[in-house]
Scaffold this motif. Sequence first.
Motif, mmCIF file in Angstrom:
data_model
loop_
_atom_site.group_PDB
_atom_site.id
_atom_site.type_symbol
_atom_site.label_atom_id
_atom_site.label_comp_id
_atom_site.label_asym_id
_atom_site.label_seq_id
_atom_site.Cartn_x
_atom_site.Cartn_y
_atom_site.Cartn_z
ATOM 1 N N HIS A 110 0.850 -1.190 0.000
ATOM 2 C CA HIS A 110 0.000 0.000 0.000
ATOM 3 C C HIS A 110 0.890 1.247 0.000
ATOM 4 O O HIS A 110 1.735 1.414 0.884
ATOM 5 C CB HIS A 110 -0.908 0.017 1.219
ATOM 6 N N TYR A 111 0.671 2.100 -0.988
ATOM 7 C CA TYR A 111 1.440 3.338 -1.116
ATOM 8 C C TYR A 111 0.513 4.544 -1.003
ATOM 9 O O TYR A 111 -0.674 4.476 -1.309
ATOM 10 C CB TYR A 111 2.149 3.403 -2.473
ATOM 11 N N GLU A 112 1.101 5.647 -0.581
ATOM 12 C CA GLU A 112 0.388 6.918 -0.508
ATOM 13 C C GLU A 112 1.275 7.995 -1.106
ATOM 14 O O GLU A 112 2.487 8.020 -0.877
ATOM 15 C CB GLU A 112 0.075 7.245 0.955
ATOM 16 N N TYR A 113 0.634 8.871 -1.883
ATOM 17 C CA TYR A 113 1.366 9.993 -2.461
ATOM 18 C C TYR A 113 0.696 11.285 -2.033
ATOM 19 O O TYR A 113 -0.524 11.414 -2.130
ATOM 20 C CB TYR A 113 1.415 9.906 -3.994
ATOM 21 N N ARG A 114 1.492 12.270 -1.586
ATOM 22 C CA ARG A 114 0.969 13.514 -1.044
ATOM 23 C C ARG A 114 1.367 14.696 -1.930
ATOM 24 O O ARG A 114 2.552 14.914 -2.194
ATOM 25 C CB ARG A 114 1.482 13.733 0.377
ATOM 26 N N ILE A 115 0.367 15.438 -2.372
ATOM 27 C CA ILE A 115 0.576 16.644 -3.166
ATOM 28 C C ILE A 115 0.093 17.840 -2.363
ATOM 29 O O ILE A 115 -1.054 17.867 -1.908
ATOM 30 C CB ILE A 115 -0.193 16.573 -4.499
ATOM 31 N N ARG A 116 0.931 18.821 -2.169
ATOM 32 C CA ARG A 116 0.550 20.062 -1.502
ATOM 33 C C ARG A 116 0.222 21.079 -2.603
ATOM 34 O O ARG A 116 1.115 21.663 -3.201
ATOM 35 C CB ARG A 116 1.690 20.563 -0.618
ATOM 36 N N ASP A 117 -1.079 21.280 -2.873
ATOM 37 C CA ASP A 117 -1.481 22.205 -3.944
ATOM 38 C C ASP A 117 -1.906 23.538 -3.329
ATOM 39 O O ASP A 117 -3.074 23.824 -3.152
ATOM 40 C CB ASP A 117 -2.579 21.591 -4.820
ATOM 41 N N SER A 118 -0.921 24.354 -3.046
ATOM 42 C CA SER A 118 -1.191 25.649 -2.431
ATOM 43 C C SER A 118 -0.260 26.701 -3.034
ATOM 44 O O SER A 118 0.794 26.366 -3.573
ATOM 45 C CB SER A 118 -0.985 25.592 -0.918
ATOM 46 N N ARG A 119 -0.651 27.952 -2.927
ATOM 47 C CA ARG A 119 0.168 29.015 -3.491
ATOM 48 C C ARG A 119 1.470 29.204 -2.722
ATOM 49 O O ARG A 119 2.470 29.641 -3.274
ATOM 50 C CB ARG A 119 -0.630 30.330 -3.497
ATOM 51 N N THR A 120 1.437 28.848 -1.428
ATOM 52 C CA THR A 120 2.635 29.009 -0.607
ATOM 53 C C THR A 120 3.408 27.698 -0.513
ATOM 54 O O THR A 120 2.815 26.631 -0.313
ATOM 55 C CB THR A 120 2.257 29.468 0.810
ATOM 56 N N PRO A 121 4.710 27.750 -0.659
ATOM 57 C CA PRO A 121 5.499 26.512 -0.602
ATOM 58 C C PRO A 121 5.555 25.955 0.811
ATOM 59 O O PRO A 121 5.495 26.709 1.783
ATOM 60 C CB PRO A 121 6.887 26.965 -1.075
ATOM 61 N N PRO A 122 5.673 24.631 0.943
ATOM 62 C CA PRO A 122 5.787 24.033 2.272
ATOM 63 C C PRO A 122 7.143 24.353 2.892
ATOM 64 O O PRO A 122 8.144 24.461 2.182
ATOM 65 C CB PRO A 122 5.638 22.535 2.002
ATOM 66 N N ALA A 123 7.168 24.490 4.187
ATOM 67 C CA ALA A 123 8.423 24.717 4.912
ATOM 68 C C ALA A 123 8.865 23.417 5.581
ATOM 69 O O ALA A 123 9.866 22.815 5.198
ATOM 70 C CB ALA A 123 8.244 25.821 5.943
ATOM 71 N N LEU A 124 8.103 22.961 6.561
ATOM 72 C CA LEU A 124 8.463 21.735 7.278
ATOM 73 C C LEU A 124 8.344 20.497 6.397
ATOM 74 O O LEU A 124 9.068 19.521 6.590
ATOM 75 C CB LEU A 124 7.579 21.581 8.518
ATOM 76 N N ASP A 125 7.431 20.520 5.425
ATOM 77 C CA ASP A 125 7.167 19.335 4.596
ATOM 78 C C ASP A 125 7.795 19.426 3.211
ATOM 79 O O ASP A 125 7.402 18.687 2.309
ATOM 80 C CB ASP A 125 5.656 19.123 4.445
ATOM 81 N N ARG A 126 8.770 20.274 3.032
ATOM 82 C CA ARG A 126 9.257 20.494 1.670
ATOM 83 C C ARG A 126 9.934 19.263 1.064
ATOM 84 O O ARG A 126 10.003 19.136 -0.161
ATOM 85 C CB ARG A 126 10.200 21.700 1.619
ATOM 86 N N HIS A 127 10.413 18.337 1.891
ATOM 87 C CA HIS A 127 10.979 17.085 1.383
ATOM 88 C C HIS A 127 10.003 15.919 1.535
ATOM 89 O O HIS A 127 10.397 14.765 1.356
ATOM 90 C CB HIS A 127 12.284 16.754 2.123
ATOM 91 N N ARG A 128 8.746 16.227 1.842
ATOM 92 C CA ARG A 128 7.781 15.165 2.133
ATOM 93 C C ARG A 128 6.492 15.271 1.318
ATOM 94 O O ARG A 128 5.593 14.447 1.479
ATOM 95 C CB ARG A 128 7.461 15.163 3.632
ATOM 96 N N VAL A 129 6.394 16.272 0.461
ATOM 97 C CA VAL A 129 5.240 16.433 -0.421
ATOM 98 C C VAL A 129 5.730 16.948 -1.769
ATOM 99 O O VAL A 129 6.835 17.485 -1.891
ATOM 100 C CB VAL A 129 4.183 17.412 0.140
ATOM 101 N N TRP A 130 4.871 16.797 -2.784
ATOM 102 C CA TRP A 130 5.111 17.431 -4.082
ATOM 103 C C TRP A 130 4.348 18.743 -4.068
ATOM 104 O O TRP A 130 3.127 18.755 -3.976
ATOM 105 C CB TRP A 130 4.607 16.527 -5.195
ATOM 106 N N TRP A 131 5.092 19.840 -4.113
ATOM 107 C CA TRP A 131 4.433 21.137 -4.095
ATOM 108 C C TRP A 131 3.993 21.538 -5.497
ATOM 109 O O TRP A 131 4.800 21.622 -6.418
ATOM 110 C CB TRP A 131 5.358 22.217 -3.523
ATOM 111 N N VAL A 132 2.693 21.786 -5.635
ATOM 112 C CA VAL A 132 2.105 22.295 -6.873
ATOM 113 C C VAL A 132 1.453 23.635 -6.509
ATOM 114 O O VAL A 132 0.541 23.666 -5.683
ATOM 115 C CB VAL A 132 1.046 21.319 -7.431
ATOM 116 N N PRO A 133 1.886 24.745 -7.083
ATOM 117 C CA PRO A 133 1.449 26.070 -6.606
ATOM 118 C C PRO A 133 0.097 26.540 -7.137
ATOM 119 O O PRO A 133 -0.124 27.732 -7.298
ATOM 120 C CB PRO A 133 2.580 26.980 -7.090
ATOM 121 N N TYR A 134 -0.799 25.616 -7.391
ATOM 122 C CA TYR A 134 -2.156 25.973 -7.821
ATOM 123 C C TYR A 134 -3.092 24.827 -7.448
ATOM 124 O O TYR A 134 -2.657 23.698 -7.208
ATOM 125 C CB TYR A 134 -2.212 26.254 -9.328
ATOM 126 N N ARG A 135 -4.365 25.118 -7.399
ATOM 127 C CA ARG A 135 -5.364 24.160 -6.934
ATOM 128 C C ARG A 135 -5.620 23.068 -7.970
ATOM 129 O O ARG A 135 -5.774 23.351 -9.171
ATOM 130 C CB ARG A 135 -6.680 24.896 -6.662
#
Length: 249
Positions: A110-135
């Motif tokens: 079982h795998y999980e993939y996390r996408i952070r789709d927000s205008r602001t980049p992640p700080a604490l999670d920057r190596h733990r999510v894929w940052w996409v700067p739009y919804r």
Amino acid sequence: MPRYRMTIEYDGSPFSGWQRQAGQASVQAAIEDAVSRLGQSEPTLFGAGRTDAGVHGLGQVAHIDLEKTWLPEKLMAAINAQLRPDPVSVFDIHEVDDSFHARFSALARHYEYRIRDSRTPPALDRHRVWWVPYRLDEAAMHAAAQELTGHHDFTTFRSSQCQSKSPVKTLDRLDVCRDGRDVIVRASARSFLHNQVRSLVGTLKLAGEGKWSAADIREALQAADRSACGPVAPPQGLYLVRVDYSDDG
């Protein structure tokens, strides 16, 4: 020789991946080196899956044969003490029959993939999510994902370096939902091809952007052609969450 099954979590950021590689830091090497410092000569750890560089483990399973018998809780404490400061932790160990094999006895991964789709980049999670700067549209991604479940030739979503004998796999689950600030993709199967989950996620992102429809996803699958795949998602958003076995109850 007694055999021990262990469940492991790790931050994959500083590692070249799970598998030991000459001259590079790996999760397997970190644990084997920790065990060797307990007096075990040339320990060999067998994992349920070979996660790539930067991929994380929440419930990786491995087994190892040791020269002497340990109380599981003492063995776990000893290994963890030797692992520090590496971001690797063994949180369960128990003795198993020698018929158990972490890779070949597994019934599902079982795998999980996390996408952070927000205008602001992640700080604490920057190596733990894929940052996409739009919804992203997670509902469209989930609808498109259902085109990919079942028994298929997954050549389109298979790395050119994949060593599996066949591209045909059964994908039991591919769900997309929103959890707070993140879009979560969850995938389950008995086994996966090299880069399959990241390839699926990168392609589903196109549906989330409104660039591809569910029909486009289906056509990409049916093409059985690697060039039909969308961009491969980066490794840092991927987690091996759990591995299932017949004796787990």
